[in-house]
Design an enzyme around this catalytic site. Structure first.
Site, PDB file in Angstrom:
ATOM      1  N   GLY A   1      -7.733 -13.743 -22.946  1.00  0.00           N
ATOM      2  CA  GLY A   1      -6.954 -12.833 -23.791  1.00  0.00           C
ATOM      3  C   GLY A   1      -5.469 -13.134 -23.752  1.00  0.00           C
ATOM      4  O   GLY A   1      -4.786 -13.143 -24.785  1.00  0.00           O
ATOM      5  N   CYS A   2      -4.938 -13.395 -22.572  1.00  0.00           N
ATOM      6  CA  CYS A   2      -3.502 -13.672 -22.426  1.00  0.00           C
ATOM      7  C   CYS A   2      -3.124 -14.990 -23.097  1.00  0.00           C
ATOM      8  O   CYS A   2      -2.023 -15.139 -23.628  1.00  0.00           O
ATOM      9  CB  CYS A   2      -3.126 -13.697 -20.949  1.00  0.00           C
ATOM     10  SG  CYS A   2      -3.400 -12.105 -20.122  1.00  0.00           S
ATOM     11  N   THR A   3      -4.040 -15.947 -23.074  1.00  0.00           N
ATOM     12  CA  THR A   3      -3.778 -17.227 -23.730  1.00  0.00           C
ATOM     13  C   THR A   3      -3.726 -17.047 -25.245  1.00  0.00           C
ATOM     14  O   THR A   3      -2.813 -17.551 -25.914  1.00  0.00           O
ATOM     15  CB  THR A   3      -4.866 -18.258 -23.366  1.00  0.00           C
ATOM     16  OG1 THR A   3      -4.850 -18.470 -21.948  1.00  0.00           O
ATOM     17  CG2 THR A   3      -4.634 -19.584 -24.069  1.00  0.00           C
TER      18      THR A   3
END
Length: 211
Positions: free
Chosen positions: A43-45
């Site tokens: 998700g953060c990527t």
């Protein structure tokens, strides 16, 4: 948590380039400050890639984008280089900025309550007032939503431009559909038909009998 209308807390954090960064480094600019849990996770990527892909559009709208997590500067650099990210990444290992913005606390992960970073984004105006605040962010489509707000301004939690357009479209279609069928049919066909046939029928037969 910091809300829309609050004054944005300043901070002083080291970036992936090794520079110390704070709000005062961007006079006259809108600052998009987003907090995320951890480098190089799915998700953060996706979130970092989406903001990086839109950096030119943000710059044209007079905004800069800063991502903040607890990761070290070294991890930020590896994350940046692995995915060729353009967004500036800030390291907040002691949670100074997290706590100032109220984005570190209890959250649910895989059905369990844990302490961690609550994915959040703040749009901070040139006057350093928070224009929009998002908590518990869903990654997909978020960068586009933020860009729409930065471009169009707006107040409070106003929806982004594409959402407003979709609502207007559906509102325009529904009344037109109902208005065209019901009144036109009853007013034009029924009265006209009875008025034309009934009087003409009676008028033709009565005079003929008296003569």
């Amino acid at each position: 948590m910091v809300n829309a209308g609050d004054r944005a807390p300043d901070f002083s954090l080291e970036s992936d380039s090794g520079k110390t960064v704070g709000l005062t480094d961007f006079p006259g600019k809108t600052v998009v400050l987003y907090f995320y849990p951890k480098d190089d996770t799915p998700g953060c990527t996706r979130e970092a890639q989406a903001f990086s892909a839109a950096l030119r559009a943000f710059a044209e709208a007079g905004a800069v984008v800063l991502g903040v997590s607890r990761d070290s500067v070294e991890r930020h650099r590896k994350f940046r280089d692995k995915y060729d990210l353009g967004v500036t990444l800030l390291s907040d290992p002691d949670l100074a900025a997290h706590n100032a913005y109220g984005v570190y606390g209890e959250k649910s992960m895989y059905g369990k309550k844990v302490m961690g970073t609550i994915r959040s984004t703040f749009i901070i105006g040139p006057d350093r007032a928070v224009k929009h605040a998002f908590s518990g962010v869903k990654v997909d489509g978020h960068a586009d939503e933020v860009l729409a707000l930065v471009r169009g301004g707006g107040r409070g939690e106003a929806p982004p431009a594409p959402l407003a357009g979709a609502t207007a479209k559906s509102a325009a279609k529904a009344p037109a559909k109902g208005a065209a069928k019901a009144p036109a049919k009853s007013a034009a066909k029924a009265p006209a038909k009875s008025a034309a046939k009934a009087p003409a029928k009676g008028a033709a037969k009565t005079p003929a009998k008296t003569r």
